[in-house]
Write a protein that holds these residues in place. Structure first.
Motif, PDB file in Angstrom:
ATOM      1  N   UNK A  67       9.214  -2.637  -4.599  1.00 53.96           N
ATOM      2  CA  UNK A  67       8.966  -1.995  -3.305  1.00 53.96           C
ATOM      3  C   UNK A  67       7.772  -1.051  -3.384  1.00 53.96           C
ATOM      4  N   UNK A  68       7.694  -0.302  -4.468  1.00 59.63           N
ATOM      5  CA  UNK A  68       6.583   0.646  -4.625  1.00 59.63           C
ATOM      6  C   UNK A  68       5.252  -0.088  -4.743  1.00 59.63           C
ATOM      7  N   UNK A  69       5.241  -1.171  -5.541  1.00 59.83           N
ATOM      8  CA  UNK A  69       4.003  -1.935  -5.700  1.00 59.83           C
ATOM      9  C   UNK A  69       3.573  -2.574  -4.395  1.00 59.83           C
ATOM     10  N   UNK A  70       4.558  -3.083  -3.647  1.00 58.60           N
ATOM     11  CA  UNK A  70       4.257  -3.671  -2.343  1.00 58.60           C
ATOM     12  C   UNK A  70       3.687  -2.624  -1.403  1.00 58.60           C
ATOM     13  N   UNK A  71       4.296  -1.460  -1.413  1.00 58.74           N
ATOM     14  CA  UNK A  71       3.830  -0.372  -0.549  1.00 58.74           C
ATOM     15  C   UNK A  71       2.406   0.028  -0.915  1.00 58.74           C
ATOM     16  N   UNK A  72       2.127   0.102  -2.225  1.00 57.97           N
ATOM     17  CA  UNK A  72       0.772   0.444  -2.673  1.00 57.97           C
ATOM     18  C   UNK A  72      -0.233  -0.617  -2.220  1.00 57.97           C
ATOM     19  N   UNK A  73       0.181  -1.896  -2.340  1.00 52.91           N
ATOM     20  CA  UNK A  73      -0.720  -2.980  -1.955  1.00 52.91           C
ATOM     21  C   UNK A  73      -1.032  -2.932  -0.466  1.00 52.91           C
ATOM     22  N   UNK A 120      -4.716  -1.833   3.918  1.00 51.78           N
ATOM     23  CA  UNK A 120      -5.033  -1.137   5.155  1.00 51.78           C
ATOM     24  C   UNK A 120      -6.305  -0.308   4.991  1.00 51.78           C
ATOM     25  N   UNK A 121      -6.409   0.358   3.829  1.00 53.25           N
ATOM     26  CA  UNK A 121      -7.616   1.144   3.560  1.00 53.25           C
ATOM     27  C   UNK A 121      -8.832   0.227   3.454  1.00 53.25           C
ATOM     28  N   UNK A 122      -8.643  -0.912   2.790  1.00 54.53           N
ATOM     29  CA  UNK A 122      -9.738  -1.852   2.630  1.00 54.53           C
ATOM     30  C   UNK A 122     -10.233  -2.350   3.986  1.00 54.53           C
ATOM     31  N   UNK A 123      -9.279  -2.688   4.851  1.00 51.33           N
ATOM     32  CA  UNK A 123      -9.645  -3.163   6.196  1.00 51.33           C
ATOM     33  C   UNK A 123     -10.342  -2.070   7.000  1.00 51.33           C
ATOM     34  N   UNK A 124      -9.829  -0.828   6.845  1.00 53.03           N
ATOM     35  CA  UNK A 124     -10.448   0.279   7.571  1.00 53.03           C
ATOM     36  C   UNK A 124     -11.849   0.564   7.038  1.00 53.03           C
ATOM     37  N   UNK A 125     -12.005   0.502   5.700  1.00 55.50           N
ATOM     38  CA  UNK A 125     -13.330   0.714   5.114  1.00 55.50           C
ATOM     39  C   UNK A 125     -14.308  -0.362   5.587  1.00 55.50           C
ATOM     40  N   UNK A 126     -13.801  -1.590   5.670  1.00 56.56           N
ATOM     41  CA  UNK A 126     -14.659  -2.684   6.111  1.00 56.56           C
ATOM     42  C   UNK A 126     -15.070  -2.508   7.569  1.00 56.56           C
ATOM     43  N   UNK A 127     -14.103  -2.065   8.380  1.00 56.81           N
ATOM     44  CA  UNK A 127     -14.417  -1.839   9.799  1.00 56.81           C
ATOM     45  C   UNK A 127     -15.431  -0.710   9.946  1.00 56.81           C
ATOM     46  N   UNK A 138     -17.126  -4.853  -0.187  1.00 60.15           N
ATOM     47  CA  UNK A 138     -16.109  -5.694   0.429  1.00 60.15           C
ATOM     48  C   UNK A 138     -15.756  -6.858  -0.483  1.00 60.15           C
ATOM     49  N   UNK A 139     -16.780  -7.538  -1.031  1.00 61.59           N
ATOM     50  CA  UNK A 139     -16.547  -8.696  -1.891  1.00 61.59           C
ATOM     51  C   UNK A 139     -15.736  -8.329  -3.135  1.00 61.59           C
ATOM     52  N   UNK A 140     -15.965  -7.130  -3.676  1.00 60.04           N
ATOM     53  CA  UNK A 140     -15.324  -6.754  -4.927  1.00 60.04           C
ATOM     54  C   UNK A 140     -13.821  -6.567  -4.785  1.00 60.04           C
TER      55      UNK A 140
END
Length: 626
Positions: free
Chosen positions: A377-383, A388-395, A449-451
């Motif tokens: 559960x913790x690993x899933x939550x971290x992922x 979400x952060x990755x998507x926000x950074x990309x946006x 983004x690619x990384x």
């Protein structure tokens, strides 16, 4: 009258046993506290002075005239022989003491121990020593020298002079250690720890430990409420992390002290849990570790840690902590199963064997499963948070770059007009904007983004998992990080889709609707199962639409068809009946390795040599001639 104090034991036994009976200052304190508990004390005072350690209690005390002192000095005389004398004078408590050697505990700390007591105005005092005269007489303490610091009318003081062990410098640490080995404290039995002007009072179970746990199992009604103290980290999965069970009862046939066999119920109460983290839990040399499963009987600790006995050296066992109470261990009518030093139990006693078997087979396995659930559960939550952060950074990157393109093209057009370029401003703007768009990859804006993208998709169906596992294992062998692989049925949680996400939503978000132009590389595991799997067919269609590179690993007799690249040689594997009965010819084993290496070349991984790959593949699947 003149008082004499004769100890009923061979004097040599004190010299032999005294220094060696206990190996830890806190075990000694636990024995002295237990004596106070058996004396119906409401308060025990542990006073750490410069030159001694004093333990006082406000129990009944001992009267010389009534024979209490004589009975105290009758070393190794059992204090419990029948159920009638198994309770204290008040009949409100079960006696903890039994062997009659706990009074020697203080000699493990000091060569000479002052014992002072008062009951009904009758004061008595003597020096218990490792070395006594042949007449067995102990040196008396004059009544005018018998002094107490915290009691007046009744009670006992044990003063360990020039102690060879010292208490922890922190009273909080002393409190923590005592609670680990003597949890039976309440408003009716308090332990006071005093050093100079500092003091701590222990009057309740250490509930703070529950706030440090992330999983818990309680046994018995008395401990059920502890579950409410465990942080509610994942509310929807609470029942999978915290379990409340009734008392565990194990029927046993046992022989009593008279040789008669009876049926008994081994009742186990208490709790077991796992810490969220072990950081900052290094104990001092004289302290008890925080990772243990302790056994108690009648409220007294019988063995501090059975974890080394019941555990299987699994990594997550370092998070385990627990306290189990088994009063049958101290039932008076049954043989005494405690070791002479009160720090363990006889390993062949049927009660002990039954307890260990239950903890090993059921209880420990249960709490470790709950710990694994928390980790998932913790690993899933971290992922999910990372995505979400990755998507926000990309946006944010997209917005910033779009703003840059518009601002830069307008500014460049105005500057060109000022330099005398004879073209409409809108046309100049378009020329500059087109130039920026054509050269934007060279700006390195998409590298971030690619990384963060998965790079390889293993497309398969569940019935073909055994073959997909081989492909995955060979990729990892060739230095492909599991973080870069998307494989929905993988045993490694890192490769799977995060909990709660749909595979197609995940693929769309990260490989199509993305500022990045990096495309995933697909490895298709095809077989007769492919044509009846909607998911596999959808992934083939998506690969064709997005024109991504792919390789085919096929299981005969299936033949891959368009839109897969069926014109290029694919790898073929044979299957004999069961899903995991796979084998390859030497040629197809070579082709398998060739395709894995080609993927590594395309994506820039440091591949292994062909000979190494073929040798490793041979450990994963049978390679034989037709």
């Amino acid at each position: 009258m003149s008082k004499e104090y004769e100890i009923s034991i061979d004097p040599r036994i004190l010299e032999l046993l005294g220094p060696n009976l206990y190996t830890n200052i806190y075990y000694v304190l636990a024995e002295l506290i237990a004596n106070a508990y058996d004396a119906d004390a409401k308060n025990v005072y542990i006073i750490s002075n410069k030159d001694d350690i004093r333990v006082e209690d406000d129990g009944h005390g001992m009267s010389y005239a009534k024979g209490d002192v004589r009975r105290y000095l009758d070393v190794a005389a059992e204090s419990r022989t029948t159920e009638t004398d198994s309770t204290t004078k008040s009949h409100k408590r079960k006696k903890m003491g039994r062997k009659g050697v706990g009074k020697l505990a203080a000699l493990s700390v000091s060569e000479n121990v002052d014992v002072m007591t008062i009951a009904g105005g009758d004061k008595s005092g003597f020096v218990l020593s490792r070395r006594i005269e042949k007449d067995r007489k102990l040196r008396a303490i004059p009544e005018d020298k018998i002094e107490f610091e915290h009691i007046t009318k009744h009670g006992t003081a044990i003063v360990m002079k020039a102690p060879q062990y010292r208490l922890h410098n922190s009273l909080t640490a002393v409190k923590r250690n005592l609670l680990k080995i003597f949890p039976l404290v309440s408003k009716d039995f308090k332990i006071h720890i005093i050093r100079g002007k500092e003091s701590e009072v222990i009057k309740d179970f250490d509930r703070n430990i529950m706030t440090e746990l992330i999983t818990l199992i309680t046994l018995g009604r008395a401990y059920a409420s502890l579950g409410d103290l465990v942080p509610n980290t994942f509310p929807k999965k609470r029942k999978e992390l915290v379990g409340t069970y009734p008392t565990k009862a194990i029927p046993l046939s046992l022989t009593d002290n008279k040789g008669a066999e009876h049926e008994y119920s081994l009742e186990i109460n208490g709790w077991i849990g796992t810490y969220q983290s072990t950081k900052g839990r290094k104990a001092e040399m004289t302290d008890f570790p925080d990772n243990f499963i302790s056994l108690f009987a009648n409220g007294k600790m019988g063995e501090f840690n059975i974890l080394p006995v019941v555990g299987q050296n699994k990594l997550n066992e370092v998070y385990v902590v627990g306290q189990l109470h088994v009063d049958l261990f101290e039932l008076t009518e049954l043989p005494d199963m405690a070791l002479s030093n009160r720090q363990g139990y006889k390993s062949d006693d049927p009660r002990y064997v039954a307890l260990l078997e239950y903890v090993r087979r059921d209880l420990l396995a249960d709490i470790l499963r709950r710990r694994d659930t928390f980790t998932d559960l913790r690993n899933t939550d971290k992922k999910l948070k990372k995505e979400e952060k990755q998507k926000q950074d990309e946006e944010n990157l997209r917005v910033a770059f779009d703003d840059f393109r518009g601002t830069a093209s307008k500014a460049a057009a105005k500057n060109l007009a000022k330099l005398g370029v004879k073209m409409p401003l809108e046309s100049l703007e378009k020329i500059v904007l087109d130039s920026i768009n054509q050269n934007s990859p060279n700006l390195g804006l998409k590298r971030l983004v690619d990384s963060q993208k998965k790079r390889i998709l293993i497309s398969q169906t569940l019935p073909d998992k055994s073959f997909a596992d081989i492909v995955h294992a060979m990729l990892v062998f060739n230095n492909v990080s599991s973080e870069d692989i998307l494989y929905t049925n993988c045993d490694d949680e890192v490769c799977r889709i995060p909990e709660g996400r749909h595979v197609y939503e995940y693929l769309r978000d990260f490989f199509i609707e993305s500022y990045s132009d990096q495309k995933i590389f697909a490895l298709f595991i095809t077989s007769e199962n492919t044509k009846v799997s909607w998911g596999a067919i959808t992934e083939v269609g998506a690969a064709w639409i997005t024109q991504i590179d792919h390789k085919i690993f096929n299981i005969r007799p299936f033949r891959p068809e368009h839109p897969l690249d069926d014109e290029t040689q694919w790898q073929s594997t044979n299957r004999d009946g069961k899903p995991d009965e796979l084998w390859m010819t030497p040629l197809n084993a070579d082709i398998f390795c060739q395709k894995v290496e080609a993927v590594c070349d395309t994506l820039g991984y440091k591949k292994k040599k062909r000979a190494e790959n073929k040798a490793h593949l041979g450990t994963l699947v049978s390679i034989r001639k037709d």
